[in-house]
Motif scaffolding. Structure first.
Motif, mmCIF file in Angstrom:
data_model
loop_
_atom_site.group_PDB
_atom_site.id
_atom_site.type_symbol
_atom_site.label_atom_id
_atom_site.label_comp_id
_atom_site.label_asym_id
_atom_site.label_seq_id
_atom_site.Cartn_x
_atom_site.Cartn_y
_atom_site.Cartn_z
ATOM 1 N N ALA A 151 28.620 49.190 -19.828
ATOM 2 C CA ALA A 151 29.484 48.204 -20.485
ATOM 3 C C ALA A 151 30.148 47.297 -19.450
ATOM 4 C CB ALA A 151 30.529 48.913 -21.341
ATOM 5 N N VAL A 152 30.640 47.877 -18.370
ATOM 6 C CA VAL A 152 31.282 47.072 -17.324
ATOM 7 C C VAL A 152 30.267 46.131 -16.677
ATOM 8 C CG1 VAL A 152 32.406 47.197 -15.050
ATOM 9 C CG2 VAL A 152 33.119 48.737 -16.891
ATOM 10 N N ALA A 153 29.080 46.650 -16.367
ATOM 11 C CA ALA A 153 28.038 45.805 -15.767
ATOM 12 C C ALA A 153 27.614 44.696 -16.722
ATOM 13 C CB ALA A 153 26.843 46.657 -15.365
ATOM 14 N N SER A 154 27.539 44.987 -18.008
ATOM 15 C CA SER A 154 27.179 43.961 -18.996
ATOM 16 C C SER A 154 28.240 42.876 -19.075
ATOM 17 C CB SER A 154 26.992 44.593 -20.379
ATOM 18 O OG SER A 154 25.932 45.500 -20.356
ATOM 19 N N LEU A 155 29.503 43.263 -19.026
ATOM 20 C CA LEU A 155 30.578 42.268 -19.034
ATOM 21 C C LEU A 155 30.532 41.393 -17.786
ATOM 22 C CD1 LEU A 155 33.576 44.356 -20.424
ATOM 23 C CD2 LEU A 155 32.370 42.472 -21.555
ATOM 24 N N ILE A 156 30.299 41.982 -16.642
ATOM 25 C CA ILE A 156 30.212 41.214 -15.398
ATOM 26 C C ILE A 156 29.025 40.258 -15.444
ATOM 27 C CG2 ILE A 156 29.796 41.389 -12.910
ATOM 28 C CD1 ILE A 156 31.450 44.003 -12.998
ATOM 29 N N CYS A 157 27.873 40.765 -15.889
ATOM 30 C CA CYS A 157 26.681 39.901 -15.991
ATOM 31 C C CYS A 157 26.906 38.779 -16.995
ATOM 32 C CB CYS A 157 25.459 40.723 -16.381
ATOM 33 S SG CYS A 157 24.835 41.766 -15.074
ATOM 34 N N GLY A 158 27.496 39.091 -18.141
ATOM 35 C CA GLY A 158 27.770 38.070 -19.145
ATOM 36 C C GLY A 158 28.712 37.003 -18.627
ATOM 37 N N ALA A 159 29.753 37.423 -17.908
ATOM 38 C CA ALA A 159 30.698 36.451 -17.349
ATOM 39 C C ALA A 159 30.024 35.579 -16.301
ATOM 40 C CB ALA A 159 31.897 37.189 -16.747
ATOM 41 N N SER A 160 29.204 36.173 -15.445
ATOM 42 C CA SER A 160 28.524 35.366 -14.416
ATOM 43 C C SER A 160 27.517 34.405 -15.043
ATOM 44 C CB SER A 160 27.852 36.270 -13.383
ATOM 45 O OG SER A 160 26.807 36.999 -13.976
ATOM 46 N N ILE A 161 26.851 34.811 -16.099
ATOM 47 C CA ILE A 161 25.913 33.910 -16.780
ATOM 48 C C ILE A 161 26.669 32.748 -17.425
ATOM 49 C CG2 ILE A 161 24.358 33.754 -18.768
ATOM 50 C CD1 ILE A 161 23.327 36.548 -17.990
ATOM 51 N N CYS A 162 27.809 33.034 -18.053
ATOM 52 C CA CYS A 162 28.607 31.959 -18.662
ATOM 53 C C CYS A 162 29.082 30.958 -17.615
ATOM 54 C CB CYS A 162 29.813 32.551 -19.400
ATOM 55 S SG CYS A 162 29.383 33.328 -20.948
ATOM 56 N N VAL A 163 29.544 31.469 -16.484
ATOM 57 C CA VAL A 163 30.018 30.579 -15.419
ATOM 58 C C VAL A 163 28.877 29.725 -14.882
ATOM 59 C CG1 VAL A 163 30.926 30.561 -13.047
ATOM 60 C CG2 VAL A 163 31.985 32.008 -14.782
ATOM 61 N N SER A 164 27.728 30.350 -14.646
ATOM 62 C CA SER A 164 26.596 29.588 -14.100
ATOM 63 C C SER A 164 26.065 28.574 -15.118
ATOM 64 C CB SER A 164 25.491 30.517 -13.621
ATOM 65 O OG SER A 164 24.983 31.267 -14.690
ATOM 66 N N LEU A 165 26.061 28.911 -16.402
ATOM 67 C CA LEU A 165 25.607 27.955 -17.414
ATOM 68 C C LEU A 165 26.558 26.767 -17.523
ATOM 69 C CD1 LEU A 165 24.258 30.233 -20.291
ATOM 70 C CD2 LEU A 165 22.953 28.794 -18.738
ATOM 71 N N ARG A 166 27.835 27.009 -17.400
ATOM 72 C CA ARG A 166 28.795 25.897 -17.415
ATOM 73 C C ARG A 166 28.579 25.003 -16.192
ATOM 74 N NH1 ARG A 166 33.262 26.092 -20.934
ATOM 75 N NH2 ARG A 166 33.287 28.008 -22.123
ATOM 76 N N GLN A 167 28.315 25.630 -15.063
ATOM 77 C CA GLN A 167 28.067 24.855 -13.845
ATOM 78 C C GLN A 167 26.802 24.012 -14.003
ATOM 79 O OE1 GLN A 167 29.825 24.284 -11.186
ATOM 80 N NE2 GLN A 167 28.247 23.217 -10.046
ATOM 81 N N TYR A 168 25.746 24.605 -14.538
ATOM 82 C CA TYR A 168 24.503 23.858 -14.718
ATOM 83 C C TYR A 168 24.662 22.747 -15.753
ATOM 84 C CZ TYR A 168 22.036 27.246 -11.845
ATOM 85 O OH TYR A 168 21.614 28.028 -10.811
ATOM 86 N N SER A 169 25.445 22.988 -16.802
ATOM 87 C CA SER A 169 25.641 21.938 -17.793
ATOM 88 C C SER A 169 26.420 20.761 -17.194
ATOM 89 C CB SER A 169 26.355 22.476 -19.028
ATOM 90 O OG SER A 169 27.682 22.839 -18.714
ATOM 91 N N ARG A 170 27.347 21.028 -16.271
ATOM 92 C CA ARG A 170 28.056 19.935 -15.603
ATOM 93 C C ARG A 170 27.112 19.148 -14.692
ATOM 94 N NH1 ARG A 170 32.684 23.741 -13.847
ATOM 95 N NH2 ARG A 170 33.779 23.935 -15.812
ATOM 96 N N ILE A 171 26.224 19.844 -14.017
ATOM 97 C CA ILE A 171 25.284 19.181 -13.101
ATOM 98 C C ILE A 171 24.308 18.313 -13.871
ATOM 99 C CG2 ILE A 171 23.383 19.578 -11.493
ATOM 100 C CD1 ILE A 171 24.878 22.076 -10.540
ATOM 101 N N TYR A 172 23.753 18.852 -14.968
ATOM 102 C CA TYR A 172 22.710 18.120 -15.687
ATOM 103 C C TYR A 172 23.268 17.074 -16.645
ATOM 104 C CZ TYR A 172 19.281 21.268 -13.753
ATOM 105 O OH TYR A 172 18.490 21.946 -12.897
#
Length: 188
Positions: free
Chosen positions: A165-186
């Motif tokens: 559960a902890v690893a899933s939360l960390i992975c989910g948070a990192s994916i959300c952050v990276s997707l926001r970053q990519y959406s700003r770039i594109y």
């Protein structure tokens, strides 16, 4: 007759009764094991029937227009067949059952796959069984490898669900952050 002879006869009768009772208990235990495994066997049979019928329904073909119009239905039927066979696979490695039942199920699955391949292994729109097998395996193999890995880790590591559960939360948070970053770039 003397008292000692009567005592010996009574002891012998009681030991015979207890042996008979033990034998009956062992027989009932054997019958109970057979009856306990039959619901799993029935469930496996129902899941295999669902697998075969949904896979055969996914083999419907025709023209390109027909395939395009019914792609959702074909995909859903293929997904139902994947989930049915995945349920059988999970039952095989995660539940207690007799080895004969396991072997019989594995032989049945291999025979079903061979029969389905022989039934339709075409590469045209009318007969597109080869593509169905590829899509089926592309979903089935990673799904079952992931489930087997999860099961092995769950069985071998204490408090695995908390770590997961902890690893899933960390992975989910990192994916959300990276997707926001990519959406700003594109978006520029």
């Amino acid at each position: 007759m003397r008292n000692s002879e009567l005592g010996q006869m009574l002891e012998q009768q009681q030991s015979t009764k207890s042996e008979y009772t033990k034998a009956r208990a062992v027989g009932n235990l054997f019958n109970a094991r057979i009856l306990a495994s039959s619901p799993k066997t029935a469930l496996i049979a129902v899941l295999l029937i669902a697998f075969v019928s949904s896979y055969l329904m996914a083999l419907q073909g025709g023209t390109l227009v027909y395939i395009n119009e019914h792609m959702g239905v074909i995909g859903a039927e293929l997904l139902v067949s994947v989930l049915s066979l995945t349920a059988v696979t999970v039952l095989l490695y995660a539940s207690r059952m007799r080895s004969g039942t396991r072997r019989g199920t594995l032989v049945a699955v291999v025979c079903i796959f061979a029969a389905l391949y022989v039934y339709d292994h075409g590469e045209r729109f009318e007969e597109h069984g080869f593509y169905n097998i590829l899509v089926f395996l592309a979903i089935y193999i990673p799904l079952n490898v992931g489930l087997a890995t999860f099961y092995v880790l769950w069985a071998s590591i204490d408090n695995f669900l908390i770590y997961f559960a902890v690893a899933s939360l960390i992975c989910g948070a990192s994916i959300c952050v990276s997707l926001r970053q990519y959406s700003r770039i594109y978006d520029r």
